[in-house]
Scaffold this motif. Structure first.
Motif, PDB file in Angstrom:
ATOM      1  N   VAL A  40     -37.276  -4.842  74.941  1.00 33.56           N
ATOM      2  CA  VAL A  40     -36.451  -3.912  73.899  1.00 33.56           C
ATOM      3  C   VAL A  40     -35.645  -4.631  73.111  1.00 33.56           C
ATOM      4  O   VAL A  40     -34.532  -4.987  73.732  1.00 33.56           O
ATOM      5  CB  VAL A  40     -35.791  -2.900  74.724  1.00 33.56           C
ATOM      6  N   VAL A  41     -36.010  -4.900  71.769  1.00 36.81           N
ATOM      7  CA  VAL A  41     -34.911  -5.608  70.956  1.00 36.81           C
ATOM      8  C   VAL A  41     -33.899  -4.781  70.395  1.00 36.81           C
ATOM      9  O   VAL A  41     -33.943  -3.448  70.413  1.00 36.81           O
ATOM     10  CB  VAL A  41     -35.907  -6.459  69.811  1.00 36.81           C
ATOM     11  N   SER A  42     -32.931  -5.190  69.564  1.00 34.12           N
ATOM     12  CA  SER A  42     -31.752  -4.566  69.201  1.00 34.12           C
ATOM     13  C   SER A  42     -32.313  -3.588  68.201  1.00 34.12           C
ATOM     14  O   SER A  42     -31.730  -2.297  68.298  1.00 34.12           O
ATOM     15  CB  SER A  42     -30.639  -5.374  68.634  1.00 34.12           C
ATOM     16  N   ALA A  43     -33.182  -3.888  67.383  1.00 34.22           N
ATOM     17  CA  ALA A  43     -33.626  -2.856  66.450  1.00 34.22           C
ATOM     18  C   ALA A  43     -34.133  -1.562  67.119  1.00 34.22           C
ATOM     19  O   ALA A  43     -34.086  -0.439  66.682  1.00 34.22           O
ATOM     20  CB  ALA A  43     -34.677  -3.291  65.416  1.00 34.22           C
ATOM     21  N   TRP A  47     -32.995   2.332  67.110  1.00 34.99           N
ATOM     22  CA  TRP A  47     -34.121   3.449  66.870  1.00 34.99           C
ATOM     23  C   TRP A  47     -33.869   4.660  68.060  1.00 34.99           C
ATOM     24  O   TRP A  47     -33.688   5.600  67.834  1.00 34.99           O
ATOM     25  CB  TRP A  47     -35.423   3.062  66.907  1.00 34.99           C
ATOM     26  N   ILE A  48     -33.878   4.238  69.088  1.00 31.86           N
ATOM     27  CA  ILE A  48     -33.611   5.139  70.479  1.00 31.86           C
ATOM     28  C   ILE A  48     -32.311   5.811  70.550  1.00 31.86           C
ATOM     29  O   ILE A  48     -32.378   7.005  70.419  1.00 31.86           O
ATOM     30  CB  ILE A  48     -33.569   4.296  71.750  1.00 31.86           C
ATOM     31  N   VAL A  49     -31.268   5.023  69.856  1.00 28.39           N
ATOM     32  CA  VAL A  49     -30.014   5.899  69.812  1.00 28.39           C
ATOM     33  C   VAL A  49     -30.181   6.885  68.811  1.00 28.39           C
ATOM     34  O   VAL A  49     -29.643   8.345  68.883  1.00 28.39           O
ATOM     35  CB  VAL A  49     -28.693   4.778  69.909  1.00 28.39           C
ATOM     36  N   ASP A  50     -30.672   6.565  67.618  1.00 26.65           N
ATOM     37  CA  ASP A  50     -30.945   7.611  66.590  1.00 26.65           C
ATOM     38  C   ASP A  50     -31.634   8.741  67.037  1.00 26.65           C
ATOM     39  O   ASP A  50     -31.421   9.750  66.690  1.00 26.65           O
ATOM     40  CB  ASP A  50     -31.592   6.883  65.165  1.00 26.65           C
ATOM     41  N   LEU A  67     -34.104   9.641  81.176  1.00 25.39           N
ATOM     42  CA  LEU A  67     -35.402  10.136  81.202  1.00 25.39           C
ATOM     43  C   LEU A  67     -35.789  10.080  79.645  1.00 25.39           C
ATOM     44  O   LEU A  67     -37.030   9.313  79.484  1.00 25.39           O
ATOM     45  CB  LEU A  67     -35.769  11.132  81.709  1.00 25.39           C
ATOM     46  N   LEU A  68     -34.922  10.501  78.680  1.00 23.23           N
ATOM     47  CA  LEU A  68     -35.415  10.402  77.526  1.00 23.23           C
ATOM     48  C   LEU A  68     -35.427   9.052  76.965  1.00 23.23           C
ATOM     49  O   LEU A  68     -36.204   8.625  76.139  1.00 23.23           O
ATOM     50  CB  LEU A  68     -34.611  11.491  76.651  1.00 23.23           C
ATOM     51  N   VAL A  69     -34.672   8.325  77.298  1.00 23.54           N
ATOM     52  CA  VAL A  69     -34.310   6.778  76.821  1.00 23.54           C
ATOM     53  C   VAL A  69     -35.531   6.289  77.251  1.00 23.54           C
ATOM     54  O   VAL A  69     -36.242   5.449  76.634  1.00 23.54           O
ATOM     55  CB  VAL A  69     -32.923   6.441  77.356  1.00 23.54           C
ATOM     56  N   ARG A  70     -35.935   6.486  78.319  1.00 22.57           N
ATOM     57  CA  ARG A  70     -37.230   5.549  78.940  1.00 22.57           C
ATOM     58  C   ARG A  70     -38.458   6.133  78.216  1.00 22.57           C
ATOM     59  O   ARG A  70     -39.353   5.311  77.904  1.00 22.57           O
ATOM     60  CB  ARG A  70     -37.133   5.672  80.526  1.00 22.57           C
ATOM     61  N   LEU A  71     -38.579   7.230  78.066  1.00 21.95           N
ATOM     62  CA  LEU A  71     -39.753   7.961  77.287  1.00 21.95           C
ATOM     63  C   LEU A  71     -39.791   7.178  76.296  1.00 21.95           C
ATOM     64  O   LEU A  71     -41.046   7.247  75.614  1.00 21.95           O
ATOM     65  CB  LEU A  71     -39.845   9.424  77.666  1.00 21.95           C
ATOM     66  N   LEU A  72     -38.752   7.162  75.364  1.00 24.31           N
ATOM     67  CA  LEU A  72     -38.760   6.865  73.978  1.00 24.31           C
ATOM     68  C   LEU A  72     -39.374   5.157  74.017  1.00 24.31           C
ATOM     69  O   LEU A  72     -40.041   4.926  72.868  1.00 24.31           O
ATOM     70  CB  LEU A  72     -37.427   6.851  73.283  1.00 24.31           C
ATOM     71  N   VAL A  73     -38.928   4.387  75.097  1.00 26.34           N
ATOM     72  CA  VAL A  73     -39.529   3.126  74.994  1.00 26.34           C
ATOM     73  C   VAL A  73     -40.857   3.182  75.246  1.00 26.34           C
ATOM     74  O   VAL A  73     -41.511   2.392  74.880  1.00 26.34           O
ATOM     75  CB  VAL A  73     -38.395   2.543  76.212  1.00 26.34           C
ATOM     76  N   GLU A  74     -41.409   4.025  76.004  1.00 24.18           N
ATOM     77  CA  GLU A  74     -42.732   4.064  76.574  1.00 24.18           C
ATOM     78  C   GLU A  74     -43.650   4.447  75.281  1.00 24.18           C
ATOM     79  O   GLU A  74     -44.567   4.020  75.159  1.00 24.18           O
ATOM     80  CB  GLU A  74     -43.058   5.054  77.703  1.00 24.18           C
TER      81      GLU A  74
END
Length: 269
Positions: A40-43, A47-50, A67-74
């Protein structure tokens, strides 16, 4: 005897905590699932925080932010995908189907709700201990709310799924308001429906007009299902974490009054 008693949700009614909760969730998720965040790069973090601001209306209890943070990464990084729901999942689908998605990912990730709650609380405690001003600064009270709380003539209670120590710290440090500990019902004090029953049953509240202000439509609908709570006036705050679709639905429910922020502040005064 008599007067007005207001039971107030915290996040989304008094305080916009989405910036802090998203950043705390990101910190906690990195601790819980370090292998997920290796790529997970800074960009992508930005995006995740947005996106967390967009999906915030689905959150009932703070740990769900992890859970939402990880799901957004997936969704964005197929190589770390462990859930069956992430492929092709959209932000709109999260907003529509979170109650169905949550148990699926908890099971597929083999996660424990209480462990995530404890981790989320610990990360916040460490942030507060190491950088109180930074933690406070990631939150904001909605315009006019701090003054409305400070000068309220009504009886005020906080009824929240946030851990009480964090609500208390923000009230004191950010709003300059002290609400006695026995008037803050936080995570672990039971469902909001039960807390409202407790409040209306206290002898000292006999004859009071009862008001409950919330930003989650689902919570208000749970109150409506409980005949014992028919005496409560129910309000959905338009400014909080809810969607246009939910506000439209609320308008069709006679028990619920939609409230603007300026009217809310006037009511407390």
């Amino acid at each position: 005897m008599g007067g007005d008693l207001y039971a107030l949700d915290f996040d989304g009614v008094l305080c916009d905590s989405c910036g802090e909760s998203s950043l705390s969730a990101l910190k906690a998720a990195k601790i819980r699932w370090p292998w997920v965040f290796e790529r997970v790069v800074s960009a992508l973090e930005t995006w995740i925080v947005d996106q967390m601001h967009v999906v915030r209306p689905v959150v009932e209890t703070g740990y769900e932010n992890l859970l939402l943070v990880r799901l957004l990464v997936e969704i964005q990084v197929p190589s770390v995908r462990k859930s069956s729901v992430a492929d092709g999942l959209t932000i709109e689908a999260i907003l529509e189907n979170w109650s169905k998605l949550k148990p699926i990912i908890l099971k597929e990730w083999d996660e424990d709700r209480d462990a995530l709650i404890n981790l989320f609380g610990r990360v916040r405690d460490e942030w507060i201990e190491n950088d109180l001003s930074g933690w406070i600064g990631a939150n904001r009270f909605y315009p006019g709310v701090a003054d409305a709380l400070r000068f309220a003539s009504s009886q005020l209670y906080i009824v929240t799924t946030k851990q009480a120590r964090f609500a208390d710290a923000l009230l004191r440090e950010l709003a300059g308001v002290t609400i006695p500990a026995d008037r803050i019902y936080g995570l672990g004090t039971g469902p909001k429906v039960k807390v409202l029953q407790q409040l209306q049953g206290m002898p000292e509240h006999e004859g009071f007009s009862l008001h409950f202000v919330e930003d989650r439509l689902a919570t208000l609908k749970n109150v409506i299902k409980e005949p014992a709570l028919d005496g409560w006036n129910l309000y959905l705050g338009r400014w909080g974490y809810n969607t246009e679709k939910e506000r439209e639905e609320a308008e069709s429910i006679p028990r619920i009054q939609l409230l603007d922020l300026s009217d809310f502040s006037k009511k407390l005064k």
